[in-house]
Write a protein that holds these residues in place. Structure first.
Motif, short mmCIF file in Angstrom:
data_model
loop_
_atom_site.label_atom_id
_atom_site.label_comp_id
_atom_site.label_asym_id
_atom_site.label_seq_id
_atom_site.Cartn_x
_atom_site.Cartn_y
_atom_site.Cartn_z
N UNK A 40 0.92 -1.11 0.10
CA UNK A 40 0.01 0.08 0.05
C UNK A 40 0.57 1.23 0.15
N UNK A 41 2.00 1.03 0.64
CA UNK A 41 2.69 2.44 0.84
C UNK A 41 3.63 2.62 -0.14
N UNK A 42 4.05 1.45 -0.89
CA UNK A 42 4.97 1.72 -2.03
C UNK A 42 4.02 2.39 -3.17
N UNK A 43 2.85 1.63 -3.39
CA UNK A 43 2.04 2.09 -4.39
C UNK A 43 1.64 3.68 -4.01
N UNK A 44 1.42 4.35 -3.20
CA UNK A 44 0.89 5.54 -2.78
C UNK A 44 2.18 6.36 -3.14
N UNK A 45 3.48 6.16 -2.48
CA UNK A 45 4.58 6.96 -2.90
C UNK A 45 4.98 6.82 -4.29
N UNK A 46 4.71 5.80 -5.24
CA UNK A 46 4.73 5.79 -6.49
C UNK A 46 3.99 6.72 -7.00
N UNK A 47 2.80 6.83 -6.68
CA UNK A 47 1.66 7.42 -7.25
C UNK A 47 1.77 9.36 -6.73
N UNK A 48 2.09 9.40 -5.63
CA UNK A 48 2.04 10.83 -5.31
C UNK A 48 3.47 11.50 -4.54
N UNK B 272 5.16 10.31 7.23
CA UNK B 272 4.58 8.81 7.48
C UNK B 272 4.01 8.70 9.00
N UNK B 273 2.82 8.55 8.92
CA UNK B 273 1.79 8.54 10.20
C UNK B 273 1.47 7.11 10.21
N UNK B 274 2.03 6.47 11.29
CA UNK B 274 1.49 5.00 11.48
C UNK B 274 2.34 3.96 10.62
N UNK B 275 3.29 4.44 10.03
CA UNK B 275 4.14 3.43 9.26
C UNK B 275 5.58 4.15 9.58
N UNK B 276 6.76 3.23 9.35
CA UNK B 276 6.71 1.71 9.69
C UNK B 276 6.19 1.50 11.03
N UNK B 277 5.53 0.20 11.27
CA UNK B 277 5.35 -0.20 12.68
C UNK B 277 5.93 -1.33 13.20
N UNK B 278 6.48 -2.11 12.27
CA UNK B 278 7.45 -3.34 12.51
C UNK B 278 8.85 -3.26 12.09
N UNK C 208 12.17 -2.69 5.24
CA UNK C 208 11.74 -2.66 3.82
C UNK C 208 11.56 -1.25 3.36
N UNK C 209 11.19 -0.48 4.05
CA UNK C 209 11.08 0.98 3.71
C UNK C 209 12.42 1.72 3.51
N UNK C 210 13.29 1.28 4.47
CA UNK C 210 14.69 1.96 4.37
C UNK C 210 15.42 1.31 3.01
N UNK C 211 15.21 0.18 2.68
CA UNK C 211 15.84 -0.38 1.36
C UNK C 211 15.21 0.27 0.32
#
Ligand code: AMP
Length: 228
Positions: free
Chosen positions: A73-81, A90-96, A102-105
């Motif tokens: 979901x996050x990757x798709x949002x970042x690619x689009x916006x 980023x509010x509520x992400x990353x949570x684990x 994955x996000x830092x990579x």
């Protein structure tokens, strides 16, 4: 549309620590853009998408949604916006840990020049429980503005959202028995998240976030000015 993404700011904090309210203040006053994974999840549920159907039960019980679904979901949002804004919250992400790694990579390859920082909002549990149990939100899944019963008064359900005029509701996962599950999730993962950020040399700014959202915003704003 042609602004270049310059920084990603992670708001880290327990549910009810004020990440959403602070995000709205930063959007209105600093021109930042909030990506809230909780808002995105609720949007999918309300629109009955395939993803919404998969995550509905999880959200209602206060449990975390599977890492793979959230990351997608996050990757798709970042690619689009992402390229429409200079600063994304980023509010509520990353949570684990898995989400953070994955996000830092992803940022290393997709946004190598973008600055990253973390604001950690610290609020005592008792205040969090009080805030969540009196929280009221806009029913429009494109808005989801946050209010408090304490400020709206006992007749809050007769009132409308000041942003979009929609009705106001309580979130089903704000029920007392779900709050405990959600707080447990936070405390179970927060140390790992901080470890990942420290290992990656990402600046972590801790903010005592009790009391007024205005004061918390000023603390963030002061820090941003120092960094500018
Ligand atoms: P929030 O609005 O941030 O309190 O999130 C509401 C709910 O959405 C959480 O209790 C989870 O069920 C789900 N959720 C939101 N963000 C995430 C995430 N990064 N990882 C897993 N589940 C999430």
């Amino acid at each position: 549309m042609n602004k270049k993404l310059q920084q990603i700011v992670i708001f880290l904090g327990a549910p009810g620590s004020g990440k959403g309210t602070l995000s709205r203040l930063c959007e209105d006053r600093l021109g930042w853009k909030q990506l809230s994974t909780g808002d995105l999840c609720r949007h999918h549920i309300e629109h009955g998408t395939q993803l919404g159907k998969e995550i509905d039960l999880c959200i209602k019980s206060g449990k975390l949604v599977a890492d793979s679904l959230i990351i997608e979901m996050v990757v798709q949002w970042l690619e689009e916006h992402a390229r429409e804004y200079q600063t994304v919250i980023l509010d509520g992400f990353p949570r684990t840990r898995v989400q953070a790694e994955s996000f830092l990579n992803l940022t290393k390859t997709a946004f190598p020049d973008v600055a990253l920082k973390v604001y950690q909002l610290i609020v005592p549990d008792q205040e969090i429980i009080e805030r969540i149990s009196t929280r009221v939100v806009c029913s429009n899944s494109n808005c989801q503005a946050i209010y408090s019963e304490r400020k709206l008064g006992a007749d809050w359900d007769d009132k409308r959202c000041v942003r979009c005029e929609s009705s106001l509701i309580k979130r089903s996962d704000d029920a007392p028995e779900k709050i405990a599950v959600r707080l447990d999730n936070y405390y179970q993962h927060v140390k790992n998240l901080l470890d990942v950020y420290k290992e990656a040399n990402i600046e972590i700014i801790s903010i005592a976030a009790s009391g007024s959202s205005e004061r918390v915003f000023q603390a963030v704003n002061d820090h941003e000015r120092m960094d500018a």
